[in-house]
Design an enzyme around this catalytic site. Structure first.
Site, PDB file in Angstrom:
ATOM      1  CE  LYS A  63      -3.567   2.320   2.805  1.00 16.30           C
ATOM      2  NZ  LYS A  63      -4.400   2.232   4.029  1.00 16.30           N
ATOM      3  CB  SER A 112      -7.141   4.661   3.499  1.00 15.84           C
ATOM      4  OG  SER A 112      -6.349   3.937   4.423  1.00 15.84           O
ATOM      5  CB  SER A 135      -7.744   2.027   6.429  1.00 14.36           C
ATOM      6  OG  SER A 135      -8.202   3.348   6.534  1.00 14.36           O
TER       7      SER A 135
END
Length: 501
Positions: free
Chosen positions: A80, A158, A182
């Site tokens: 990520k 996220s 997230s």
């Protein structure tokens, strides 16, 4: 390797094929890249390639003579693009200023080091909202990421880029982190398994140890429960300078998860702590999950910790606004960026964050202890708390964007010397309520530091996934994984995949 064979395996399954020399790391990488080329143009899940690093890994793996390459040796993997820094590779955190500056960290994050030690072959980075600040993945710097189940809808955030890449079959698991939901939110949106470990279980350093007072934790999103367990075995453990050294289970998470839990007592919260009505599909998801739990011999009843959910939301956002202040000021100092290098919502949050006095911030932080005590009282009677992961099915792209009239109203207020004017205007609280309206259940586990997971047990009438969240007590990662594995066996989801090109 043909894609139809690749997608039949989870990460441990692919690693076994490599270990048995049925396939090479290079062949797996080639398949992952082909799938990425096929679906990423319509999804925008992967925003940065790492071809030289991945090719070098595959070549080195081909020359290995030992078999101790890690549990996931040779398996394609994506980081990520938020705090999972890789030395010498651009990190942007969804921000235009860092993207324009071409910021490259000098060292790996500790979580990245441990991912590498697990044997994965990292070949790219996934999209994230600016600084991970939203439950959707629509950053201005990199564009919208779309849900593979329906590209008109969000994959959540996220860690939305990671979840979209997994659901689309590019990789069986990918890096994620969770400071307010997230990991669990995108897992719920994309029909995946998402475990948020407890505070200090997984390293956050060297630069961000105990980030957000331990509310933020790194891990992965996966298709199978056992991949999550095996990766937790690989990355969990004390890191130098951490605030706590947690006891480890008597057995590994992977081995321990094979023992199913018996007769759990589970409390169900099926009303939004913000006092906003839930979507009918959220109630349906809880009904589906409750029936399955009861069929497995668990006792389920309505019960919830004695916590003011609206106040918890305010306290969470107080911390979040201050974090945005720190992030914006740090990046402006590093890059010389001007204010317009940040999204308007980010600038508003940072402006409000500056308006909090130290006393106000510490008062909000002090209330976290009360939330921990209330949740501990709940867990003294119940093994787990069950909630919807989301208050509604995955929203449409752009649905959570700040309306233009609010952006226009915000602009002049940002030039005032104090964020107090923003607070008095009511605009920021309205923005905050709008953002948390869709995800009112996940912040509790972050502020209290306990593990929680989202399990993909429900599909809506229009074919979108909607997960159910389980919140455990301190150190309950193994119990959550055991229940997750039991639910996965009873109601398999691994082969339930979206139809893409």
């Amino acid at each position: 390797m043909e894609y139809r064979e690749y997608v039949r395996h989870d990460a441990l399954g692919l690693a076994r094929l490599v270990a048995e020399r049925q396939v090479t790391a290079a062949e797996l990488l080639d398949t992952a890249r082909q799938r990425m080329a096929q679906v990423n143009p319509s999804l925008n899940a992967v925003i940065r390639r790492m071809d030289s690093q991945a090719d070098a890994f595959a070549q080195a793996h081909a020359k290995r003579t030992d078999e101790n390459g890690g549990a996931f040796a040779g398996v394609p993997f994506l980081l990520k693009d938020l705090f999972q820094d890789y030395a010498g590779v651009e990190s942007s955190y969804g921000n235009a200023a860092l993207k324009q500056a071409g910021f490259k960290p000098e060292a790996h994050a500790e979580i990245t080091r441990r991912f590498i030690a697990s044997g994965v072959n990292i070949f790219g980075k996934t999209n994230t909202p600016e600084f991970g600040a939203k439950g959707v993945t629509e950053p201005e710097a990199f564009g919208v990421t779309r849900n593979p189940w329906n590209t008109e809808h969000t994959p959540g955030g996220s860690s939305g880029g990671s979840a979209a890449a997994i659901a689309a079959g590019i990789v069986p698991m990918a890096g994620a982190n969770d400071g307010g939901g997230s990991i669990r939110i995108p897992a719920a949106c994309c029909g995946l398994f998402g475990l948020k470990p407890g505070r200090a279980r997984v390293p956050g350093g060297p630069e961000r140890s105990d980030m957000m007072h331990g509310a933020s934790v790194d891990h992965v999103i996966t298709r199978s429960v056992r991949d999550s367990a095996a990766m937790l075995d690989a990355v969990a453990g004390y890191e130098h300078g951490a605030i706590a050294r947690l006891a480890t289970p008597d057995t590994s998470y992977l081995e321990g998860m094979s023992t199913p839990p018996n007769g759990l007592r589970i409390g169900v919260l099926d009303e939004s702590p913000l006092g906003i009505a839930l979507h009918a599909e959220a109630h349906a998801a809880i009904k589906t999950t409750t029936k399955l739990l009861e069929s497995l011999g668990h006792r389920v009843e309505r019960a919830a910790p004695a916590i003011d959910g609206l106040q918890l939301g305010r306290d969470f956002l107080s911390m979040w606004f201050v974090q945005m202040t720190l992030a914006v000021d740090d990046i402006r100092a590093r890059t010389g960026a001007k204010a317009d290098a940040f999204e308007m919502d980010t600038r508003a949050m940072a402006h409000v964050g500056r308006a909090f006095s130290a006393q106000e911030y510490m008062q909000a932080f002090g209330r976290w202890q009360g939330y921990r005590h209330a949740l501990a009282d709940f867990h003294a009677e119940y093994d787990l708390l069950l909630t919807p992961t989301l208050a509604n099915p995955p929203s449409r792209i752009g649905e959570s964007a700040t309306p233009k009239w609010q952006l226009m109203a915000l602009r002049p207020l940002l030039h005032l010397p104090s964020g107090r004017a923003l607070i008095r205007s009511g605009i920021v609280e309205q923005i905050a309520r709008e953002n948390l309206r869709h995800v009112p259940f996940t912040q509790l586990a972050n502020l209290t530091g306990v593990p929680a997971m989202s399990v993909p047990l429900h599909m809506t009438d229009n074919g979108l996934p909607l997960g159910s969240q389980f919140v455990g007590g301190p150190g309950s990662e193994l119990l959550l994984l055991q229940l997750g594995a039991q639910l996965e066996q009873a109601a398999p989801w691994f082969d339930r995949l979206p139809v893409l090109g």
